[in-house]
Structures are given as C-alpha cells and as structure tokens.
Design a protein around this motif. Structure first.
Motif, PDB file in Angstrom:
ATOM      1  N   ILE A  78       0.683  -1.092  -0.013  1.00 46.97           N
ATOM      2  CA  ILE A  78      -0.506  -0.169  -0.101  1.00 46.97           C
ATOM      3  C   ILE A  78       0.869   1.572  -0.215  1.00 46.97           C
ATOM      4  O   ILE A  78       1.961   1.323   1.101  1.00 46.97           O
ATOM      5  CB  ILE A  78      -1.046   0.380   1.122  1.00 46.97           C
ATOM      6  CG1 ILE A  78      -1.538  -1.246   1.249  1.00 46.97           C
ATOM      7  CG2 ILE A  78      -1.817   1.093   1.498  1.00 46.97           C
ATOM      8  CD1 ILE A  78      -2.112  -1.206   0.428  1.00 46.97           C
ATOM      9  N   GLU A  79       1.022   1.961  -0.987  1.00 47.70           N
ATOM     10  CA  GLU A  79       1.979   2.978  -1.443  1.00 47.70           C
ATOM     11  C   GLU A  79       0.962   4.440  -0.276  1.00 47.70           C
ATOM     12  O   GLU A  79      -0.398   4.643  -0.348  1.00 47.70           O
ATOM     13  CB  GLU A  79       1.763   3.713  -2.897  1.00 47.70           C
ATOM     14  CG  GLU A  79       2.690   5.042  -2.963  1.00 47.70           C
ATOM     15  CD  GLU A  79       3.121   5.440  -4.221  1.00 47.70           C
ATOM     16  OE1 GLU A  79       3.765   6.418  -4.498  1.00 47.70           O
ATOM     17  OE2 GLU A  79       2.600   4.581  -5.014  1.00 47.70           O
ATOM     18  N   GLY A  80       2.324   4.890   0.271  1.00 50.78           N
ATOM     19  CA  GLY A  80       1.080   6.073   1.641  1.00 50.78           C
ATOM     20  C   GLY A  80       1.493   7.510   0.782  1.00 50.78           C
ATOM     21  O   GLY A  80       1.417   7.197  -0.263  1.00 50.78           O
ATOM     22  N   GLY A  81       1.185   7.988   1.704  1.00 53.67           N
ATOM     23  CA  GLY A  81       0.224   9.301   0.763  1.00 53.67           C
ATOM     24  C   GLY A  81      -0.575  10.228   1.986  1.00 53.67           C
ATOM     25  O   GLY A  81      -0.363   9.948   3.205  1.00 53.67           O
ATOM     26  N   ARG A  82      -1.342  11.111   0.741  1.00 50.39           N
ATOM     27  CA  ARG A  82      -2.195  12.408   2.645  1.00 50.39           C
ATOM     28  C   ARG A  82      -3.350  11.545   2.253  1.00 50.39           C
ATOM     29  O   ARG A  82      -3.660  11.255   0.396  1.00 50.39           O
ATOM     30  CB  ARG A  82      -1.863  13.222   1.657  1.00 50.39           C
ATOM     31  CG  ARG A  82      -2.677  14.450   2.642  1.00 50.39           C
ATOM     32  CD  ARG A  82      -2.475  16.210   1.752  1.00 50.39           C
ATOM     33  NE  ARG A  82      -3.145  15.515   0.405  1.00 50.39           N
ATOM     34  CZ  ARG A  82      -3.325  16.523  -0.982  1.00 50.39           C
ATOM     35  NH1 ARG A  82      -2.449  16.884  -0.632  1.00 50.39           N
ATOM     36  NH2 ARG A  82      -3.872  15.420  -2.087  1.00 50.39           N
ATOM     37  N   PHE A  83      -4.210  12.244   3.122  1.00 48.32           N
ATOM     38  CA  PHE A  83      -5.672  11.448   2.741  1.00 48.32           C
ATOM     39  C   PHE A  83      -6.301  12.692   3.718  1.00 48.32           C
ATOM     40  O   PHE A  83      -5.829  13.158   4.602  1.00 48.32           O
ATOM     41  CB  PHE A  83      -6.210  10.233   2.537  1.00 48.32           C
ATOM     42  CG  PHE A  83      -6.196   9.506   3.926  1.00 48.32           C
ATOM     43  CD1 PHE A  83      -7.726   9.164   3.856  1.00 48.32           C
ATOM     44  CD2 PHE A  83      -5.077   9.361   4.950  1.00 48.32           C
ATOM     45  CE1 PHE A  83      -7.877   8.800   5.473  1.00 48.32           C
ATOM     46  CE2 PHE A  83      -4.881   8.687   6.029  1.00 48.32           C
ATOM     47  CZ  PHE A  83      -6.855   7.997   6.242  1.00 48.32           C
ATOM     48  N   THR A  84      -8.018  12.387   2.795  1.00 46.87           N
ATOM     49  CA  THR A  84      -8.782  12.901   4.939  1.00 46.87           C
ATOM     50  C   THR A  84      -9.474  11.805   4.700  1.00 46.87           C
ATOM     51  O   THR A  84      -9.832  11.247   4.974  1.00 46.87           O
ATOM     52  CB  THR A  84      -9.990  13.831   3.542  1.00 46.87           C
ATOM     53  OG1 THR A  84      -9.639  14.833   2.790  1.00 46.87           O
ATOM     54  CG2 THR A  84     -10.759  14.494   4.638  1.00 46.87           C
ATOM     55  N   MET A  85      -9.129  11.570   6.298  1.00 50.78           N
ATOM     56  CA  MET A  85      -9.179  10.740   7.722  1.00 50.78           C
ATOM     57  C   MET A  85     -10.686  12.026   8.096  1.00 50.78           C
ATOM     58  O   MET A  85     -10.806  12.523   8.392  1.00 50.78           O
ATOM     59  CB  MET A  85      -7.796  10.245   8.565  1.00 50.78           C
ATOM     60  CG  MET A  85      -8.720   9.467   9.593  1.00 50.78           C
ATOM     61  SD  MET A  85      -6.936   9.113  10.355  1.00 50.78           S
ATOM     62  CE  MET A  85      -8.184   7.632  11.578  1.00 50.78           C
TER      63      MET A  85
END
Length: 425
Positions: A78-85
């Motif tokens: 799973i490539e990491g990154g920014r997201f709206t949690m």
C-alpha cells in the motif's frame, strides 16, 4: 624550510599508505564510487565513509544481493500518502468522533483478505503442538457468539470454524487480544520458513554409496534452519494489526481517483466510487458490491439475481477488490485495528502516521466507567468496516465503533499489516 620539509614528508607517507595496503583506501574508494551514487539497493564495493572494501576476509560483511523487502504471504503493498481521514457520511448517530482532517500515512503492507478459518486453524494446530494447554484454550475462538436463544443458529456454533465448507470464510469470535497473539505467531512462522535452507542440487548425481551420502547430507542441510539476522534483508518485520489510519487509508483507496498533479476526481464514501451499493455498469450491473444487512430482516435479498450472495459471512475472495487490491474492506466482517478508542482522538492525533496506543491527553478517569457512567476504558479497541449483520451506514471507512479487547462477536474478524521498511514513501 623545516615546515616545507614536514609537508613533503607527510604527503609521501599518505601516498605510501594508499599504495601499500592490499585492500587499501585507494582501491576501496574507487570501488565504492563506481556505477553512480550508492543507495540502499546498490551500495557499491566499499564504504563511502571509510573507503574500506566490503566483504573482505575478516572485514565488514554486507549482503550485496539485497533487492528490497520481501513481500510476505497474502500481503499487498500500500503506497503511502496524504488523505482526508474521517467520516464523509452524515453523522446519524450524533457521535462526532471522527471529524475530517488531513493526515499522511507511510507506505505499508496489508493482507489482501481477512484471516480465514483455515488460517486460524493452522495457528491453533501450531499452538497445540508447541504451547501449553492453557494457552491453547485461551487461543480458541468463542464459537458461542453464534448462539441466540431466539434464533436457530445452532449449526454455526458447531460447524462454522471447523467444517471444511467454511474453510475460506473469515474467522469470527476472536478478541482483539487473540488477534494480536496470532500476529506474533505468524511473524515467527513466516520468518522461520524463510530461514529454511533450500536443498542443494547436484549437477551430476553420483552413484552408489557416495550418492546416498551426498543426498542425506543435502537433506540434513535443508532441514536445519539458518540463523538469519535483520542485516540479511530476509527477516520480515512483525505482522500486526493495522492502525486505524492505515486501515481507513487502505479502505478508501483514493489512489483509484488520482489525476495529474495530485488532483483527485472525487472523495469516496465507500471503498468504491459513487453513493450506490450496487454495480452500475457491465455484466454485473445491479449486483451488490458488499455483504451487508440490506434492511430490517433482509440479510441477502430474495433468492435469485438480487441476492447479495450471503445470509451470514461470505468467502474472503468474494466481491471485487478495491483499487489497492484488497478484498472485503466493506462488509462481511468488521475488523479489529490497533487503536485504543477515544471519541476525541481526531483532536489529539499526530498528523503523520496517527495512532492512539495509550490514554495520553485523554485519560480514562474522565469517563467515569467505575460508576457505570461510560463504557470507555483503557481496554476498549476500535473496529471498522461493517459486517454481514450491519446496515450500509457502517460500510463507510470513516465510521468507527469500539468493544472491549477481551470480547468477541460473530461480526468481528481481522487482517494483518506490516511496515514497509527502508522506504521514505
């Protein structure tokens, strides 16, 4: 004059040192800088810090065949990154315990499926052979979670875990603690398997007694596990439960909405695009995208085309995977995550790799569970994803619930995760 003589003598000594060492600094520097700048995969032939050559007799040994972290069984990168949690659904429960905020998650690995009955039975078999009877009994799932005085679920109590027809169905009746113990065992089992020395192959087999002796020697070598170290690159990091942030990030799979320059087409309420719970196009148009309770008394629809395929749980590979290649990230069974539950964790979380492991900044004493004014303690853990017995609201990755870490139900299972070591993504 004397000062100039000292400088000349010093330079001569340096030249002599460089040219006289059998594996000297001069050759070492040349080897270390060949083929471009070194990195974690190709580090060169010598240290860029000392110039000393690697892998010389009696010197520092480095495995130069390393090509990156091995991918453990059943894991997906799973490539990491920014997201709206946070929850994108209307907060119909009025809890407000997962307000939207932006966080970043490091790359990691996650099981592509939930842990199935056959996987857990493998664990129980190993525990029965290698551990005490007390620990074996503590590892057993609670099959009575299926029992209900006002429903005929008796067959599941006896059959669901062990009957071959249920092998690939998700294990249920396991507590948070039991799931964590499974992760510890799985780490050891996988790494022990990686340490097994392969059987040596002879190019030209010998005849007679000599051949038998050679074969016996190769078999003995194959049976003996090698002692691998972390430096070998063949020891996997620990399997563990995913953090809530990792689980939610993996479930939303926003990589599937990616456009150029980090722009995304849309947010996601579920692990797929759109607000619908059915496939909207193709041959499967109208089919359900997950296993959930469709309404009061409706666990699967009527027999035939509109049926979602499962009155209780479904096999772990049923339904299409999300854009990360993960199956059943909505419905089928809820899944345990690492986090201790607190309703205001979104305020306290770090915005990089967030997780709540303790009651730091939100003590249990605030909730007065001793006087039964709250169910929140330091033993309640988050679970997510919705199940076969939940309505669609709980399929949204941003929703969250909690249960005591020693408790279990027929609607909660788990899957494992693992860090991605040696990467900055």
């Amino acid at each position: 004059m004397i000062a100039k003589l000292k400088i000349v003598l010093s330079l001569c000594a340096s030249v002599l040192l460089l040219t006289s060492c059998p594996n000297g600094l001069k050759n070492g520097l040349k080897g270390g800088l060949s083929g471009g700048k070194p990195n974690s995969i190709n580090i060169g032939n010598a240290s860029t810090a000392t110039g000393l050559a690697y892998n010389q007799k009696g010197g520092f040994q480095v495995d130069k065949k390393f090509t990156g972290q091995l991918t453990g069984p059943n894991l997906v990168f799973i490539e990491g990154g920014r997201f709206t949690m946070g929850s994108l659904e209307e907060d119909i429960m009025g809890i407000h315990d997962n307000i939207e905020r932006t966080v970043s998650v490091q790359s990691f690995y996650m099981d592509e499926t939930e842990i199935a009955n056959v996987h857990y039975l493998e664990y129980l078999d190993a525990v029965k052979r290698d551990s005490t009877q007390d620990f074996y009994e503590s590892a057993l799932p609670d099959t009575t979670v299926w029992r209900n005085d006002l429903a005929f679920n008796d067959p599941y109590v006896e059959q669901y875990l062990r009957f071959p027809g249920f092998r690939m169905y998700p294990v249920v009746g396991v507590s948070w603690k039991q799931s964590t113990d499974y992760c510890v065992w799985r780490t050891a089992a996988v790494n022990n398997n990686l340490a097994t020395v392969p059987v040596a192959k002879e190019k030209k087999p010998k005849k007679g007694a000599a051949a038998a002796a050679t074969t016996a020697s190769a078999t003995t070598r194959a049976a003996a596990p090698a002692r691998l170290t972390i430096e070998s690159g063949r020891v996997l990091p620990s399997y563990r439960l995913p953090t809530e942030a990792e689980w939610e990030y993996a479930a939303k799979a926003m990589i599937g909405t990616q456009q150029q320059d980090e722009n995304q087409v849309n947010q996601r309420i579920y692990p797929w695009d759109g607000p619908s719970l059915r496939e909207s196009t193709g041959k499967g148009r109208g089919n359900m995208l997950a296993n959930f309770k469709r309404g009061r008394g409706d666990y699967a629809g009527i027999a035939g085309k509109s049926n979602d395929g499962a009155i209780i749980t479904a096999e772990i590979y049923k339904y299409s995977p999300n854009d990360f290649g993960l199956y059943q990230m909505a419905g089928n069974v809820n899944e345990w995550v690492q986090d201790l539950y607190r309703p205001l964790s979104f305020q306290d979380f770090n915005d990089l790799n967030p997780v709540r492991r303790t009651d730091k900044d939100d003590k249990a004493s605030r909730y007065d569970s001793k006087n039964q004014n709250s169910l929140i303690t330091n033993k309640v853990r988050v679970y997510k994803g919705g199940s076969w017995a939940d309505v669609a609201y709980w399929l949204a990755p941003g929703t969250r619930r909690y249960l005591d870490e020693d408790s279990s139900t027929a609607t909660i299972g788990f899957r494992c995760a693992m860090i991605s070591a040696g990467t900055n993504k």
